[in-house]
Design an enzyme around this catalytic site. Structure first.
Site, PDB file in Angstrom:
ATOM      1  N   MET A   1      14.680  -3.953  -5.096  1.00 17.02           N
ATOM      2  CA  MET A   1      13.819  -2.773  -5.196  1.00 17.02           C
ATOM      3  C   MET A   1      14.085  -1.994  -6.486  1.00 17.02           C
ATOM      4  SD  MET A   1      13.602  -1.176  -1.366  1.00 17.02           S
ATOM      5  CE  MET A   1      12.511  -1.863  -0.121  1.00 17.02           C
ATOM      6  N   GLY A   2      13.079  -1.255  -6.907  1.00 19.43           N
ATOM      7  CA  GLY A   2      13.183  -0.440  -8.110  1.00 19.43           C
ATOM      8  C   GLY A   2      11.881  -0.462  -8.874  1.00 19.43           C
ATOM      9  N   ARG A   3      11.079   0.582  -8.688  1.00 19.98           N
ATOM     10  CA  ARG A   3       9.750   0.621  -9.310  1.00 19.98           C
ATOM     11  C   ARG A   3       9.839   0.796 -10.816  1.00 19.98           C
ATOM     12  NH1 ARG A   3       4.979   1.295  -7.123  1.00 19.98           N
ATOM     13  NH2 ARG A   3       5.998   1.688  -5.120  1.00 19.98           N
TER      14      ARG A   3
ATOM     15  N   GLY B   1      11.036   6.914   1.668  1.00 19.77           N
ATOM     16  CA  GLY B   1      11.711   5.738   2.193  1.00 19.77           C
ATOM     17  C   GLY B   1      13.061   6.099   2.782  1.00 19.77           C
TER      18      GLY B   1
ATOM     19  N   LEU C   1      15.927  -4.528   3.780  1.00 20.91           N
ATOM     20  CA  LEU C   1      17.340  -4.616   4.131  1.00 20.91           C
ATOM     21  C   LEU C   1      18.198  -3.775   3.192  1.00 20.91           C
ATOM     22  CD1 LEU C   1      17.599  -8.414   4.943  1.00 20.91           C
ATOM     23  CD2 LEU C   1      18.019  -6.530   6.540  1.00 20.91           C
ATOM     24  N   GLN C   2      17.728  -3.559   1.972  1.00 21.03           N
ATOM     25  CA  GLN C   2      18.496  -2.748   1.021  1.00 21.03           C
ATOM     26  C   GLN C   2      18.673  -1.313   1.505  1.00 21.03           C
ATOM     27  OE1 GLN C   2      16.894  -4.016  -3.229  1.00 21.03           O
ATOM     28  NE2 GLN C   2      15.464  -4.501  -1.587  1.00 21.03           N
TER      29      GLN C   2
ATOM     30  N   THR D   1      17.746   9.038  -1.931  1.00 17.84           N
ATOM     31  CA  THR D   1      16.936   7.904  -2.361  1.00 17.84           C
ATOM     32  C   THR D   1      17.827   6.764  -2.792  1.00 17.84           C
ATOM     33  OG1 THR D   1      15.311   7.049  -3.945  1.00 17.84           O
ATOM     34  CG2 THR D   1      16.634   8.898  -4.690  1.00 17.84           C
TER      35      THR D   1
ATOM     36  N   ASP E   1      16.867   4.615  -4.727  1.00 17.67           N
ATOM     37  CA  ASP E   1      16.473   4.330  -6.116  1.00 17.67           C
ATOM     38  C   ASP E   1      17.354   5.038  -7.143  1.00 17.67           C
ATOM     39  OD1 ASP E   1      14.288   2.651  -5.468  1.00 17.67           O
ATOM     40  OD2 ASP E   1      13.075   4.399  -5.007  1.00 17.67           O
TER      41      ASP E   1
END
Length: 411
Positions: free
Chosen positions: A187-189, A12, A299-300, A141, A143
Site C-alpha cells: 500500500m501507498g498511494r 482506513g 492485511l497490512q 494512518t 501510510d
C-alpha cells in the site's frame, strides 16, 4: 460547561486505532467526563445520530485491554468529506445542533489526512459561531503521510507486518530449484513509507529484496524490465517490492496500463490494485520464467497478531494526550509525536495547529531513496526500525485472538 465528549474513527483502519480509542475513553473518564459517546461510522454516522454510549460497550478493565488489542475500527469508519463552510452551511448547523443535543464539550476524531480536514473545518465553524466546543485530531494512518508529526500510530505495526511478510516470501522463493520472480505490492498511494519498510527484511539471515520502487519517483517500465533481466542472469529467486501507487513519467498509475475496474471514493481517490499482477505477467511474458504477484492488501492494516508494542503504546498515548489538551482549553489542534532520540528510542507527544497539517502530504525524502530509484538508504531503515520493536500479543482463546466488537455494527 458541559462535560460530555464524543469520539469517532475515520478513514482506513489500522491494527492499533482502537488503542487510541481506548486512550481517549480512559483518559476522559479519569478526568471526570460524565459521558463518552462514540460516533458509529465517523462523521457520516454522526449526522444520522448513530451514536453510542461507550460506557455501555466498555464495561471493565478486560474490555479496555481487549479494545487496545483489537484491530480495525471498533466504532466503524467512513470516508466522508465535509463540504466547504461557504458551500453548505446547513450541514454544519446540523452537526452543532446534534452536539448541543448531546451536551458535548469536546470532539475527538481519530484519523489521517482527510480526518484532520474534518477537524479543521469544524474548529473553524466553532470559531465562526463562537461555540465553546473543542475539536482535537488524533493521528492515525498506516501510510505515515501526516505532516509535522514524526510518524503516525498504525505505521509501525504495518511496517512490522510488511518486513516480516517480505522475509517469509523471500524464504519461500528459495524452496524449489527453479527460476522465479515474486512481485510484492504494498500500500501507498503517493508516499512510499510502507514500501520502504520492505527494506527491513535485509539482515543477517536474509538478503532482502532485489528491487524496491516508491511512488516518490517516476517509474520507468523499460528500465525495470531490463534490471529484472540482468538479475535473472545470475539469480534464481528474484523478489521485488513495489508501491501500489507507482506512476510512469506521464503521471499514469502502472495498474492503469492494463484492464482494470475503477472505483473512486468521495475524496476523489482511485482504488489502487493490480500493479504487481501487471508487472509479474510482463516478466513471465518476456523472460518465460515463473512469476507471481502478491498483494499484501488489507492485511497490512488489520494484522493484529503482529502488532508493535511501541506502536500500540504510542497510539494509546496520543488518544490520552488529545483529551488532556482539550480539557486544558485547546482546540483546532492535532497531537503529534516528537522523536527525541533514536538510540535509545525516545518519543514524546505535543500538539500542533491542524491547519498546518490537514491536506498536506508528507513523503519519503528523496535523499532517502537510492540512486536509480530501486532501493532506500540506511537513514530510512534507521527511522523505521525503532517503530516495530517488541510485541503485544493478542489475548488468545481456543487458539485464536479474542476481539471485542461493537454489536451494533457486526455483519
Amino acid at each position: 460547561m458541559a462535560n460530555n465528549v464524543i469520539v469517532g474513527q475515520s478513514g482506513g483502519p489500522t491494527a492499533v486505532i482502537n488503542s487510541s480509542l481506548a486512550g481517549v475513553f480512559k483518559t476522559a473518564k479519569d478526568l471526570g467526563a460524565d459521558k463518552v459517546y462514540g460516533m458509529r461510522h465517523g462523521i457520516h454516522g454522526f449526522l444520522e445520530r448513530n451514536i453510542v454510549d461507550m460506557s455501555e460497550k466498555i464495561c471493565s478493565d478486560l474490555d479496555l485491554e481487549l479494545l487496545k488489542r483489537t484491530p480495525s475500527a471498533f466504532l466503524g469508519s467512513c470516508r466522508y468529506k465535509l463540504p466547504e463552510i461557504s458551500e453548505d452551511k446547513e450541514v454544519y448547523d446540523k452537526i452543532f445542533e446534534i452536539l448541543k443535543e448531546y451536551d458535548i464539550s469536546a470532539f475527538f476524531y481519530i484519523g489521517g489526512n482527510d480526518s484532520m480536514d474534518t477537524i479543521k473545518k469544524l474548529s473553524d465553524y466553532a470559531l465562526l459561531i463562537n461555540s465553546p466546543i473543542r475539536f482535537m485530531g488524533v493521528p492515525k494512518t498506516i501510510d505515515n503521510d501526516l505532516a509535522v508529526t514524526d510518524h503516525t500510530p498504525g505505521y509501525g505495526s504495518a511496517a512490522k507486518y510488511i518486513a516480516s511478510a517480505t522475509k517469509e516470501l523471500i524464504r519461500d522463493g528459495l524452496v524449489y530449484d527453479i527460476q522465479q520472480v515474486t512481485v510484492i505490492e504494498i500500500m501507498g498511494r503517493n508516499a512510499g513509507w510502507l514500501t520502504g519498510a520492505a527494506a527491513l527484511a535485509t539482515c543477517e539471515d536474509c538478503e532482502g529484496v532485489d528491487l524496491l520502487y516508491l511512488p516518490e519517483l517516476p517509474f520507468d517500465f523499460d528500465d525495470f524490465m531490463e534490471r529484472v533481466g540482468h538479475l535473472l542472469e545470475t539469480k534464481k529467486n528474484v523478489v521485488i517490492a513495489v508501491s501500489e501507487g507507482i506512476k510512469t513519467k506521464d503521471d499514469k498509475y502502472v495498474f492503469e496500463l492494463t484492464d482494470h475496474t475503477e472505483y473512486v471514493d468521495s475524496f476523489g481517490h482511485k482504488q489502487l490494485s493490480g500493479t504487481a499482477r501487471f508487472l509479474a505477467d510482463s516478466i513471465s511474458a518476456k523472460y518465460g520464467c515463473k512469476s507471481r504477484a502478491v498483494e499484501l492488501s488489507t492485511l497490512q492494516r488489520c494484522a493484529g497478531h503482529l502488532t508493535s508494542r511501541v506502536d500500540i503504546t504510542e497510539a494509546y498515548q496520543v488518544g490520552g494526550s488529545a483529551v488532556k489538551a482539550a480539557f486544558e482549553g485547546e482546540t483546532g489542534k492535532m497531537v503529534i509525536l516528537k522523536r527525541v532520540s533514536n538510540d535509545p528510542y525516545i518519543c514524546t507527544t505535543d500538539i500542533f495547529d491542524v491547519h498546518k497539517i490537514a491536506n498536506i502530504e508528507k513523503k519519503v525524502p528523496l535523499e532517502w531513496i537510492t540512486e536509480g530509484g530501486t532501493g532506500v538508504s540506511e537513514e530510512l531503515v534507521n527511522y523505521i526500525r525503532p517503530l516495530i520493536q517488541a510485541e503485544l500479543t493478542p489475548i488468545m482463546i481456543t487458539g485464536q485472538p479474542r476481539h471485542i466488537v461493537c454489536d451494533d455494527i457486526v455483519h
